[in-house]
Every structure is written in structure tokens, then in C-alpha cells.
Design an enzyme around this catalytic site. Structure first.
Site, mmCIF file in Angstrom:
data_model
loop_
_atom_site.group_PDB
_atom_site.id
_atom_site.type_symbol
_atom_site.label_atom_id
_atom_site.label_comp_id
_atom_site.label_asym_id
_atom_site.label_seq_id
_atom_site.Cartn_x
_atom_site.Cartn_y
_atom_site.Cartn_z
ATOM 1 N N ASP A 236 38.241 41.656 42.785
ATOM 2 C CA ASP A 236 37.196 42.418 43.492
ATOM 3 C C ASP A 236 36.121 42.882 42.511
ATOM 4 O O ASP A 236 34.925 42.826 42.804
ATOM 5 C CB ASP A 236 37.798 43.640 44.197
ATOM 6 C CG ASP A 236 38.912 43.257 45.150
ATOM 7 O OD1 ASP A 236 38.870 42.116 45.656
ATOM 8 O OD2 ASP A 236 39.806 44.079 45.371
ATOM 9 N N GLY B 72 41.987 34.169 36.363
ATOM 10 C CA GLY B 72 42.740 35.235 35.707
ATOM 11 C C GLY B 72 42.368 35.387 34.243
ATOM 12 O O GLY B 72 41.177 35.406 33.892
ATOM 13 N N ARG C 218 46.388 36.874 51.496
ATOM 14 C CA ARG C 218 47.526 37.803 51.445
ATOM 15 C C ARG C 218 48.615 37.198 52.325
ATOM 16 O O ARG C 218 48.551 37.294 53.570
ATOM 17 C CB ARG C 218 47.136 39.193 51.974
ATOM 18 C CG ARG C 218 45.969 39.841 51.236
ATOM 19 C CD ARG C 218 46.361 40.298 49.843
ATOM 20 N NE ARG C 218 45.267 40.960 49.150
ATOM 21 C CZ ARG C 218 44.527 40.408 48.186
ATOM 22 N NH1 ARG C 218 44.732 39.149 47.820
ATOM 23 N NH2 ARG C 218 43.579 41.098 47.574
HETATM 24 P P1 ADP Z 1 42.241 37.929 41.662
HETATM 25 O O1 ADP Z 1 42.427 39.417 41.425
HETATM 26 O O2 ADP Z 1 41.367 37.622 42.817
HETATM 27 O O3 ADP Z 1 43.545 37.177 41.645
HETATM 28 P P2 ADP Z 1 41.807 37.065 38.918
HETATM 29 O O4 ADP Z 1 43.148 37.609 38.552
HETATM 30 O O5 ADP Z 1 41.576 35.616 38.689
HETATM 31 O O6 ADP Z 1 41.393 37.404 40.418
HETATM 32 O O7 ADP Z 1 40.742 37.909 38.100
HETATM 33 C C1 ADP Z 1 39.371 37.806 38.360
HETATM 34 C C2 ADP Z 1 38.621 37.722 37.074
HETATM 35 O O8 ADP Z 1 38.854 38.904 36.289
HETATM 36 C C3 ADP Z 1 39.021 36.539 36.178
HETATM 37 O O9 ADP Z 1 38.321 35.371 36.574
HETATM 38 C C4 ADP Z 1 38.635 37.068 34.813
HETATM 39 O O10 ADP Z 1 37.248 36.878 34.572
HETATM 40 C C5 ADP Z 1 38.934 38.573 34.922
HETATM 41 N N1 ADP Z 1 40.310 38.828 34.440
HETATM 42 C C6 ADP Z 1 41.455 38.757 35.142
HETATM 43 N N2 ADP Z 1 42.530 39.003 34.352
HETATM 44 C C7 ADP Z 1 42.041 39.251 33.116
HETATM 45 C C8 ADP Z 1 42.642 39.569 31.851
HETATM 46 N N3 ADP Z 1 43.964 39.678 31.689
HETATM 47 N N4 ADP Z 1 41.823 39.750 30.798
HETATM 48 C C9 ADP Z 1 40.478 39.661 30.929
HETATM 49 N N5 ADP Z 1 39.862 39.355 32.076
HETATM 50 C C10 ADP Z 1 40.625 39.143 33.174
HETATM 51 O O1 KDG Z 2 42.197 43.155 45.908
HETATM 52 C C1 KDG Z 2 42.929 44.315 45.686
HETATM 53 C C2 KDG Z 2 43.518 44.591 47.026
HETATM 54 O O2 KDG Z 2 44.715 43.838 47.127
HETATM 55 C C3 KDG Z 2 43.809 45.966 47.389
HETATM 56 O O3 KDG Z 2 42.874 46.950 46.958
HETATM 57 C C4 KDG Z 2 44.211 46.172 48.815
HETATM 58 O O4 KDG Z 2 42.811 44.986 50.321
HETATM 59 C C5 KDG Z 2 43.902 45.111 49.849
HETATM 60 C C6 KDG Z 2 44.966 44.219 50.320
HETATM 61 O O5 KDG Z 2 44.885 43.802 51.479
HETATM 62 O O6 KDG Z 2 45.893 43.898 49.577
#
Ligand code: ADP
Ligand code: KDG
Length: 322
Positions: free
Chosen positions: A264, A232, A170
Site C-alpha cells: 500500500d 518484495g 486476500r
Molecule cells: P505487498 O505488500 O503488496 O505484498 P511487497 O511485499 O512486494 O507488496 O512490497 C511492496 C514494495 O515495498 C516492494 O516492491 C519493495 O519496493 C518494497 N519492499 C517490500 N519489502 C521490502 C523490504 N524487505 N525491504 C525494502 N523494501 C521492501
Molecule cells: O495491505 C495491508 C492490508 O492487508 C491491511 O491494512 C488490511 O485491507 C486489509 C485487508 O483486507 O487485509
């Protein structure tokens, strides 16, 4: 049955239900959020015990945090109410349908005053767990919170409890250098390391993934952690600790409404499968499924599935279940 234990800050969350500048929002929705408690909720919904250690203020937001966690059956016996500081607050603005802005009001919060003694008071919760999950957020909250995380890891390692870390950088809490400095002492103790593509480069101070992977240790049977890369909407990969080749899995196609909290939910799925005793491919499958669930709901954690909901994403659009 040993479950998951985690520690960190859970805040009140005020979120605008509609896209646009926050100042024009007619009202805000009140919820809670915290990366670590989001994971605890996800694991609990999937059937394993989960405990959260942290501090909240002696205020309504603090009561809300504890009430919600209790309602989700997350154990909060290691949580403390701090009479001298407020519960942290996160304000979430859906600036455009595709861009979310987050503002923190957490400097000096109760959560940031977490300290090693708080962890010592909950020692049994840690040593009796099946996995300790920590994130890169808590060590950036304050030196005492960093000390609390270090103490939790020390206790877990001594009790042979596996330790999982999600980088969760963050930027508002600190830059790359501070992140590296605070996480470096924890890295040798990890069994699982989760991060986004950019976060792993940042943590390893590398410019490409193979170098980051080599520095962070997993592959090659070097005794480093299992490295899990969240990509993602492109899915996720695992570099197994035994040196086996990278395993990739595509994301589950869904209508994405809010990406916050996907990581998460993904970690919750992964660690649930770990607690189930499932092999790496199954851990990755469940993680991609639970991550996909999270993006379908505009709240950091409430879209996470129970076990009997896991098949719902296979249903056709417009399905009504009666
Ligand atoms: P973070 O929230 O830590 O940035 P990500 O955005 O990479 O993590 O999302 C974590 C996981 O959730 C990805 O690796 C994927 O498996 C799933 N995910 C994230 N975005 C999507 C989406 N648009 N559609 C389907 N699955 C998703
Ligand atoms: O991972 C999602 C988090 O961003 C949210 O629930 C709040 O822990 C948090 C943070 O520090 O942003």
C-alpha cells in the site's frame, strides 16, 4: 488540486506486539487498517489531497476509523455510518518474528455493505479526483461492494479520471476464480495495474510472467494499463503501457520488521509521483522508497513518510537527529 480518491473497507486492527501464539499475548494494540485507506494516508502525507469512501458501523471501532482518517487529513465526506452492521475487525498475530497470521471478522460487516448508491452520493469526490484507486479486496467483500467499485470506475472513466487497481488478493475472501470473475469487467478501464508476482499470474491465469504481462495488456502499445510488479525485498518493475521495455528497481535496503502494508505504501508513492506529473522512472523510485519505509514499522500504515522525511533511509544506523 485534484488528488486521490479510493473506496473500500477499513477495519479496526488488534495486533499482538510480541511474537508468539496470540492466546498468550498479555495485551493487544488497537489500530486501524484497510489497504485503500492505507494508500490514502500515504498520498496525503506526501502532500496531495486524498479521500476515502466506505462504511463503518455505529460503534467505537467505526468512530476510531473515522477519527484516525480525519487526523491524517484524509477526506471522509463520502464515508457512511451504517447503524445495522458492525465495523469489521482484523486480528494480526505475529506468530514468529518472520510469520504474521491475519484473522478477519468482517463477514456481514458495515464495510461489506458498501453499495453503488453510496458511490453515487459521493459522485463529485470521484469526478473531481486526479486518480481513482481501487483494490481486489472490495469486490470480494460482497456483490453490492463489487457493484460499488464498478460504479466508481464507471464514473471515473466518464470523467476521464485515471483508474488504478492493486490486485491485493486476500485468499480468505475468495479464490482465484472469484477474483478473476469480479475483476475482469474492471480490467479494460485501468490506467495502472499493481500486483505481486504471484497475484499477476493468478489474475491472468498464467504460469509465467511474460504470458501474464501479455494477457493483462500493458506492453506493446496495446492500450492496456501500465503494469507494476511488486517483488518484495527484491524491489519492483514496471511494464510501461507504451510498450517500452520493463524497468526494474532494486528495493531500498532497510531493517525490515513487518512486511504488511508495504504494498500500500508502495502504491501511495507511485500514485503520488503520478499526481506530481513525474515520469515512470521517478514513480518507481518514490514507490520503492515509500514501500521500504512501511516495512520498518510493525503497523500497516503508520510508518509511511511525509515528503521531508524521504531522506531518512539514507541515514546510518544509530543516527540521532537533533
Ligand atoms: P505487498 O505488500 O503488496 O505484498 P511487497 O511485499 O512486494 O507488496 O512490497 C511492496 C514494495 O515495498 C516492494 O516492491 C519493495 O519496493 C518494497 N519492499 C517490500 N519489502 C521490502 C523490504 N524487505 N525491504 C525494502 N523494501 C521492501
Ligand atoms: O495491505 C495491508 C492490508 O492487508 C491491511 O491494512 C488490511 O485491507 C486489509 C485487508 O483486507 O487485509
Amino acid at each position: 488540486m485534484p488528488g486521490l480518491v479510493t473506496l473500500g473497507e477499513t477495519m479496526a486492527v488488534l495486533g499482538s506486539p510480541r511474537p508468539g501464539p496470540l492466546r498468550h499475548a498479555p495485551h493487544l494494540e488497537l489500530s486501524i487498517g484497510g489497504a485503500e485507506s492505507n494508500v490514502a494516508i500515504g498520498v496525503r502525507r506526501l502532500g496531495h489531497p486524498a479521500a476515502w469512501i466506505g462504511r463503518v458501523g455505529a460503534d467505537e471501532f467505526g468512530a476510531l476509523v473515522l477519527e484516525r482518517l480525519r487526523a491524517e487529513q484524509v477526506e471522509v465526506s463520502g464515508a457512511l455510518v451504517d447503524p445495522d452492521a458492525p465495523t469489521g475487525l482484523l486480528v494480526k498475530e505475529q506468530r514468529t518474528p518472520d510469520v504474521t497470521r491475519v484473522q478477519y471478522y468482517r463477514t456481514g460487516s458495515a464495510g461489506s455493505r458498501l453499495c453503488p448508491a453510496d458511490v453515487d452520493a459521493a459522485v463529485g469526490v470521484i469526478t473531481g479526483a486526479g486518480v481513482l484507486h481501487i483494490t481486489g479486496i472490495t469486490p470480494l467483500l460482497s456483490p453490492s461492494a463489487a457493484g460499488a467499485v464498478a460504479r466508481a470506475v464507471e464514473l471515473a472513466v466518464a470523467a476521464e479520471v485515471p483508474v488504478s487497481l492493486d490486485v491485493n488478493h486476500r485468499a480468505a475472501l475468495g479464490g482465484a476464480e472469484l477474483l478473476r470473475e469480479r475483476l475482469a469487467p474492471l480490467l479494460p478501464h485501468l490506467s495502472h495495474l499493481f500486483g505481486g508476482e504471484e497475484e499477476l499470474l493468478l489474475l491472468a491465469d498464467a504460469t509465467d510472467e511474460p504470458s501474464a504481462v501479455a494477457r493483462l495488456g500493458g506492453p506493446g502499445g496495446s492500450g492496456g494499463p501500465e503494469l507494476v510488479v511488486k517483488r518484495g525485498a527484491r524491489g519492483a518493475s514496471v511494464y510501461p503501457a507504451d510498450g517500452n521495455p520493463e524497468l526494474h528497481r532494486a528495493a531500498v535496503p532497510v531493517r525490515a520488521l513487518d512486511p504488511v502494508g508495504a504494498g500500500d505504501a508502495f502504491v501511495a508513492g507511485y500514485l503520488t509521483a503520478l499526481l506530481d506529473g513525474a515520469p515512470v522512472a521517478e514513480r518507481l523510485r518514490l514507490a520503492c522508497l515509500t514501500g521500504a519505509f512501511a516495512v520498518t514499522v510493525p503497523n500497516d500504515w503508520s510508518g509511511q513518510p511525509t515528503r521531508d522525511e524521504l531522506g531518512l533511509l539514507d541515514a546510518e544506523a544509530g543516527t540521532t537527529l537533533r
